[in-house]
Design a protein around this motif. Structure first.
Motif, short mmCIF file in Angstrom:
data_model
loop_
_atom_site.label_atom_id
_atom_site.label_comp_id
_atom_site.label_asym_id
_atom_site.label_seq_id
_atom_site.Cartn_x
_atom_site.Cartn_y
_atom_site.Cartn_z
N LEU A 291 56.47 39.68 4.79
CA LEU A 291 55.45 39.16 5.68
C LEU A 291 54.04 39.57 5.31
N PRO A 292 53.76 40.79 4.86
CA PRO A 292 52.39 41.14 4.51
C PRO A 292 51.85 40.30 3.34
N CYS A 293 52.69 39.96 2.39
CA CYS A 293 52.18 39.19 1.26
C CYS A 293 51.92 37.73 1.66
N LEU A 294 52.58 37.22 2.68
CA LEU A 294 52.33 35.87 3.14
C LEU A 294 51.07 35.78 3.98
N GLY A 295 50.61 36.88 4.50
CA GLY A 295 49.42 36.87 5.34
C GLY A 295 48.17 36.50 4.55
N GLY A 296 48.11 36.84 3.28
CA GLY A 296 46.95 36.51 2.45
C GLY A 296 46.94 35.05 2.02
N ALA A 297 48.04 34.33 2.15
CA ALA A 297 48.11 32.94 1.71
C ALA A 297 47.23 32.04 2.56
N ALA A 298 46.97 32.42 3.79
CA ALA A 298 46.13 31.60 4.67
C ALA A 298 44.68 31.58 4.18
N ASP A 299 44.25 32.61 3.48
CA ASP A 299 42.89 32.66 2.96
C ASP A 299 42.70 31.71 1.77
N ASP A 300 43.78 31.39 1.05
CA ASP A 300 43.69 30.56 -0.14
C ASP A 300 43.73 29.06 0.17
N VAL A 301 43.91 28.70 1.43
CA VAL A 301 44.02 27.29 1.80
C VAL A 301 42.65 26.62 1.68
N VAL A 302 42.62 25.46 1.01
CA VAL A 302 41.39 24.70 0.85
C VAL A 302 41.33 23.67 1.97
N VAL A 303 40.22 23.65 2.68
CA VAL A 303 40.07 22.72 3.79
C VAL A 303 39.63 21.37 3.21
N THR A 304 40.39 20.33 3.49
CA THR A 304 40.05 19.00 3.00
C THR A 304 39.16 18.30 4.03
N PRO A 305 38.22 17.49 3.56
CA PRO A 305 37.35 16.79 4.50
C PRO A 305 38.12 15.69 5.24
N ASP A 306 37.53 15.21 6.31
CA ASP A 306 38.18 14.16 7.08
C ASP A 306 38.29 12.89 6.23
N PRO A 307 39.15 11.97 6.59
CA PRO A 307 39.41 10.78 5.76
C PRO A 307 38.16 9.93 5.49
N ASP A 308 37.26 9.80 6.45
CA ASP A 308 36.06 8.99 6.22
C ASP A 308 35.16 9.61 5.15
N THR A 309 34.98 10.92 5.23
CA THR A 309 34.16 11.60 4.23
C THR A 309 34.81 11.51 2.86
N ARG A 310 36.11 11.70 2.82
CA ARG A 310 36.84 11.63 1.55
C ARG A 310 36.74 10.22 0.95
N ARG A 311 36.85 9.20 1.77
CA ARG A 311 36.77 7.81 1.31
C ARG A 311 35.38 7.53 0.74
N ARG A 312 34.35 8.04 1.41
CA ARG A 312 32.98 7.85 0.94
C ARG A 312 32.76 8.54 -0.41
N GLN A 313 33.29 9.76 -0.53
CA GLN A 313 33.16 10.50 -1.78
C GLN A 313 33.86 9.77 -2.92
N LEU A 314 35.04 9.25 -2.65
CA LEU A 314 35.78 8.51 -3.67
C LEU A 314 35.05 7.24 -4.09
N ALA A 315 34.44 6.54 -3.11
CA ALA A 315 33.69 5.33 -3.42
C ALA A 315 32.47 5.65 -4.28
N GLU A 316 31.77 6.73 -3.96
CA GLU A 316 30.61 7.12 -4.75
C GLU A 316 31.01 7.49 -6.17
N ALA A 317 32.11 8.20 -6.30
CA ALA A 317 32.58 8.59 -7.63
C ALA A 317 32.98 7.36 -8.44
#
Length: 82
Positions: free
Chosen positions: A5-31
């Motif tokens: 359990l202690p080693c799994l506690g640090g895994a929450a810090d490594d999670v990358v927050v993804t933007p909401d679908p509208d922002t992601r769609r806009r970024q993909l369109a710009e790219a």
């Protein structure tokens, strides 16, 4: 069991927050637009000059089409009755 359990506690810090679908769609369109622009002008030193020439050619073609459709050219067939 409690040792994992202690080693799994640090895994929450490594999670990358993804933007909401509208922002992601806009970024993909710009790219996608950026990639398309880069491939269109690959090997062209002055893309603005290419755009100007393209617009001028389209204007000339449009003028030629309007004069030929309206009959103002005077180079068409003439009717003769008699």
């Amino acid at each position: 069991m409690g040792m994992c359990l202690p080693c799994l506690g640090g895994a929450a810090d490594d999670v990358v927050v993804t933007p909401d679908p509208d922002t992601r769609r806009r970024q993909l369109a710009e790219a996608a637009e950026k990639r398309q622009k880069e491939t269109t002008y690959r090997g062209v030193k002055n893309p603005e000059a290419v755009e100007r020439k393209k617009k001028k050619r389209e204007e000339i073609e449009n003028q030629a089409m309007t004069t030929s459709v309206s009959g103002g050219g005077g180079g068409g067939l003439k009717w003769q009755v008699g």
